[in-house]
Write a protein that holds these residues in place. Structure first.
Motif, PDB file in Angstrom:
ATOM      1  N   TRP A 115       0.825  -1.143  -0.011  1.00  0.00           N
ATOM      2  CA  TRP A 115      -0.148   0.017   0.018  1.00  0.00           C
ATOM      3  C   TRP A 115       0.976   1.293  -0.070  1.00  0.00           C
ATOM      4  CZ3 TRP A 115      -5.427   0.014  -0.240  1.00  0.00           C
ATOM      5  CH2 TRP A 115      -6.026  -1.165  -0.227  1.00  0.00           C
ATOM      6  N   GLU A 116       2.147   1.029   0.356  1.00  0.00           N
ATOM      7  CA  GLU A 116       2.923   2.320   0.524  1.00  0.00           C
ATOM      8  C   GLU A 116       4.526   1.803  -0.210  1.00  0.00           C
ATOM      9  OE1 GLU A 116       3.955   3.549   4.196  1.00  0.00           O
ATOM     10  OE2 GLU A 116       1.799   3.683   4.877  1.00  0.00           O
ATOM     11  N   HIS A 117       4.729   2.913  -0.946  1.00  0.00           N
ATOM     12  CA  HIS A 117       6.014   2.751  -1.804  1.00  0.00           C
ATOM     13  C   HIS A 117       7.084   3.969  -1.670  1.00  0.00           C
ATOM     14  CE1 HIS A 117       5.242  -1.252  -3.773  1.00  0.00           C
ATOM     15  NE2 HIS A 117       3.925  -0.886  -3.748  1.00  0.00           N
ATOM     16  N   GLN A 118       8.126   3.940  -1.755  1.00  0.00           N
ATOM     17  CA  GLN A 118       9.008   4.929  -1.953  1.00  0.00           C
ATOM     18  C   GLN A 118      10.086   4.828  -3.001  1.00  0.00           C
ATOM     19  OE1 GLN A 118       9.854   6.146   2.099  1.00  0.00           O
ATOM     20  NE2 GLN A 118      12.222   5.766   1.576  1.00  0.00           N
ATOM     21  N   GLY A 119      10.678   5.744  -3.446  1.00  0.00           N
ATOM     22  CA  GLY A 119      11.423   5.609  -4.595  1.00  0.00           C
ATOM     23  C   GLY A 119      11.806   6.794  -5.555  1.00  0.00           C
ATOM     24  N   ILE A 120      12.856   6.794  -6.113  1.00  0.00           N
ATOM     25  CA  ILE A 120      13.353   8.009  -7.133  1.00  0.00           C
ATOM     26  C   ILE A 120      12.351   8.152  -8.273  1.00  0.00           C
ATOM     27  CG2 ILE A 120      15.045   9.196  -8.338  1.00  0.00           C
ATOM     28  CD1 ILE A 120      15.969   8.732  -5.384  1.00  0.00           C
ATOM     29  N   VAL A 121      11.718   9.178  -8.497  1.00  0.00           N
ATOM     30  CA  VAL A 121      10.727   9.376  -9.589  1.00  0.00           C
ATOM     31  C   VAL A 121      11.740   9.378 -10.956  1.00  0.00           C
ATOM     32  CG1 VAL A 121       9.340  10.899 -10.876  1.00  0.00           C
ATOM     33  CG2 VAL A 121       9.008  10.643  -8.482  1.00  0.00           C
ATOM     34  N   ARG A 122      11.784   8.435 -11.828  1.00  0.00           N
ATOM     35  CA  ARG A 122      12.435   8.241 -13.054  1.00  0.00           C
ATOM     36  C   ARG A 122      11.693   8.591 -14.236  1.00  0.00           C
ATOM     37  NH1 ARG A 122      17.142   8.816 -11.152  1.00  0.00           N
ATOM     38  NH2 ARG A 122      17.792   7.295  -9.838  1.00  0.00           N
ATOM     39  N   GLN A 123      10.331   8.335 -14.286  1.00  0.00           N
ATOM     40  CA  GLN A 123       9.680   8.770 -15.507  1.00  0.00           C
ATOM     41  C   GLN A 123       8.108   8.954 -15.097  1.00  0.00           C
ATOM     42  OE1 GLN A 123      10.022   5.607 -18.492  1.00  0.00           O
ATOM     43  NE2 GLN A 123       8.788   6.764 -19.897  1.00  0.00           N
ATOM     44  N   VAL A 124       7.480  10.058 -15.956  1.00  0.00           N
ATOM     45  CA  VAL A 124       6.152  10.236 -15.545  1.00  0.00           C
ATOM     46  C   VAL A 124       5.305  10.130 -16.812  1.00  0.00           C
ATOM     47  CG1 VAL A 124       4.549  11.774 -14.773  1.00  0.00           C
ATOM     48  CG2 VAL A 124       6.864  11.844 -13.696  1.00  0.00           C
ATOM     49  N   THR A 125       4.064   9.797 -17.050  1.00  0.00           N
ATOM     50  CA  THR A 125       3.318   9.624 -18.184  1.00  0.00           C
ATOM     51  C   THR A 125       1.985  10.132 -17.719  1.00  0.00           C
ATOM     52  OG1 THR A 125       2.119   7.501 -17.857  1.00  0.00           O
ATOM     53  CG2 THR A 125       4.480   7.744 -19.207  1.00  0.00           C
ATOM     54  N   ASP A 126       0.889  10.312 -18.456  1.00  0.00           N
ATOM     55  CA  ASP A 126      -0.544  10.811 -17.871  1.00  0.00           C
ATOM     56  C   ASP A 126      -0.999   9.788 -17.189  1.00  0.00           C
ATOM     57  OD1 ASP A 126      -0.096  13.170 -19.297  1.00  0.00           O
ATOM     58  OD2 ASP A 126      -1.444  12.629 -21.024  1.00  0.00           O
ATOM     59  N   GLN A 127      -0.719   8.518 -17.287  1.00  0.00           N
ATOM     60  CA  GLN A 127      -1.227   7.192 -16.416  1.00  0.00           C
ATOM     61  C   GLN A 127      -0.262   6.882 -15.240  1.00  0.00           C
ATOM     62  OE1 GLN A 127      -1.805   6.959 -20.087  1.00  0.00           O
ATOM     63  NE2 GLN A 127      -3.632   7.681 -19.379  1.00  0.00           N
ATOM     64  N   GLU A 128       0.970   7.011 -15.220  1.00  0.00           N
ATOM     65  CA  GLU A 128       1.577   6.615 -14.222  1.00  0.00           C
ATOM     66  C   GLU A 128       3.277   7.085 -13.874  1.00  0.00           C
ATOM     67  OE1 GLU A 128       2.168   2.541 -15.727  1.00  0.00           O
ATOM     68  OE2 GLU A 128       3.856   2.947 -16.619  1.00  0.00           O
ATOM     69  N   VAL A 129       3.349   6.733 -12.657  1.00  0.00           N
ATOM     70  CA  VAL A 129       4.894   7.188 -12.208  1.00  0.00           C
ATOM     71  C   VAL A 129       5.735   6.087 -12.162  1.00  0.00           C
ATOM     72  CG1 VAL A 129       6.192   8.814 -10.403  1.00  0.00           C
ATOM     73  CG2 VAL A 129       3.904   9.239 -10.979  1.00  0.00           C
ATOM     74  N   LEU A 130       6.756   6.155 -12.556  1.00  0.00           N
ATOM     75  CA  LEU A 130       7.851   5.093 -12.738  1.00  0.00           C
ATOM     76  C   LEU A 130       8.862   5.426 -11.518  1.00  0.00           C
ATOM     77  CD1 LEU A 130       8.821   2.365 -14.177  1.00  0.00           C
ATOM     78  CD2 LEU A 130      10.607   3.491 -15.412  1.00  0.00           C
ATOM     79  N   ILE A 131       8.821   4.601 -10.738  1.00  0.00           N
ATOM     80  CA  ILE A 131       9.760   4.858  -9.465  1.00  0.00           C
ATOM     81  C   ILE A 131      10.763   3.839  -9.469  1.00  0.00           C
ATOM     82  CG2 ILE A 131       8.181   6.235  -8.188  1.00  0.00           C
ATOM     83  CD1 ILE A 131       8.193   3.895  -6.399  1.00  0.00           C
ATOM     84  N   GLU A 132      12.145   4.211  -8.844  1.00  0.00           N
ATOM     85  CA  GLU A 132      13.229   3.272  -8.566  1.00  0.00           C
ATOM     86  C   GLU A 132      13.657   3.143  -7.504  1.00  0.00           C
ATOM     87  OE1 GLU A 132      17.576   3.577 -10.133  1.00  0.00           O
ATOM     88  OE2 GLU A 132      16.118   3.251 -11.982  1.00  0.00           O
ATOM     89  N   ASP A 133      13.809   1.870  -6.588  1.00  0.00           N
ATOM     90  CA  ASP A 133      14.451   1.784  -5.137  1.00  0.00           C
ATOM     91  C   ASP A 133      15.569   1.164  -5.420  1.00  0.00           C
ATOM     92  OD1 ASP A 133      13.788  -0.922  -5.698  1.00  0.00           O
ATOM     93  OD2 ASP A 133      12.172  -0.755  -4.234  1.00  0.00           O
ATOM     94  N   GLN A 134      16.408   0.601  -4.573  1.00  0.00           N
ATOM     95  CA  GLN A 134      17.625   0.160  -4.709  1.00  0.00           C
ATOM     96  C   GLN A 134      17.746  -1.232  -5.450  1.00  0.00           C
ATOM     97  OE1 GLN A 134      16.293   1.431  -1.662  1.00  0.00           O
ATOM     98  NE2 GLN A 134      17.890   2.554  -0.539  1.00  0.00           N
ATOM     99  N   ILE A 135      16.550  -1.780  -5.270  1.00  0.00           N
ATOM    100  CA  ILE A 135      16.421  -3.101  -6.181  1.00  0.00           C
ATOM    101  C   ILE A 135      15.686  -3.163  -7.364  1.00  0.00           C
ATOM    102  CG2 ILE A 135      15.598  -5.523  -5.760  1.00  0.00           C
ATOM    103  CD1 ILE A 135      15.403  -4.476  -2.508  1.00  0.00           C
ATOM    104  N   THR A 136      14.743  -2.518  -7.548  1.00  0.00           N
ATOM    105  CA  THR A 136      13.926  -2.446  -8.778  1.00  0.00           C
ATOM    106  C   THR A 136      13.068  -1.211  -9.385  1.00  0.00           C
ATOM    107  OG1 THR A 136      12.127  -3.770  -9.746  1.00  0.00           O
ATOM    108  CG2 THR A 136      11.714  -3.030  -7.448  1.00  0.00           C
ATOM    109  N   GLN A 137      12.471  -1.386 -10.353  1.00  0.00           N
ATOM    110  CA  GLN A 137      11.609  -0.362 -10.844  1.00  0.00           C
ATOM    111  C   GLN A 137      10.214  -0.600 -10.803  1.00  0.00           C
ATOM    112  OE1 GLN A 137      12.764   1.176 -14.583  1.00  0.00           O
ATOM    113  NE2 GLN A 137      14.404   2.572 -13.834  1.00  0.00           N
TER     114      GLN A 137
END
Length: 155
Positions: A115-137
């Protein structure tokens, strides 16, 4: 005026003032209180950095316009402010601004079982935000974000 039409009227009234100052509307709240109407405007430049002086000038202009148009007949309080560093992120533009920075997400539905995530914002579209943490996107659908906030001071 009914609450919805008052909200729309205020939104329409402030739009030209925001545009002339090269500001965007981050959030607008209009509600009745025991002593009148409360109008809260959060505004910023697209890249951030609105000043106290700009907020004060905008407050004066909008207040004058409300009075001239006789938009609100009872007492009202107008508050124009900066969203600050820990501003809520809502629109794709907000997430674009946070690109390359850490953000914490609180979701309405679990994504990848959480239910909760945190990560670096890598990409944004009109539908979603792609984030990256130490392990995965991970792609987080915009329509499943209840709340998102930039993490200040930690990387």
């Amino acid at each position: 005026l009914m609450r919805e039409t008052l909200f729309e009227s205020v939104e329409k009234l402030i739009d030209p003032f925001l545009k002339e100052s090269d500001l965007i509307l981050v959030d607008l709240r209009v509600h009745s209180t025991a002593i009148g109407v409360m109008i809260k405007i959060l505004t910023d430049h697209l890249q951030g950095g609105v000043t106290l002086v700009e907020c004060s000038q905008l407050n004066r202009k909008i207040s004058l316009a409300i009075d001239q148009e006789n938009l609100i007949t009872q007492r009202y309080t107008l508050e124009v402010s900066s969203p600050g560093l820990n501003r809520p992120l809502k629109s794709p533009q907000d997430f674009f601004r946070a690109a390359g920075r850490p953000v914490k997400f609180f979701l309405s539905q679990p994504v990848d079982g959480k239910w909760e995530h945190q990560g670096i914002v890598r990409q944004v579209t009109d539908q979603e935000v792609l984030i990256e943490d130490q392990i995965t996107q991970l792609a987080i659908p915009l329509n499943q974000i209840n709340k998102a906030q930039q993490i200040i001071g930690k990387v």
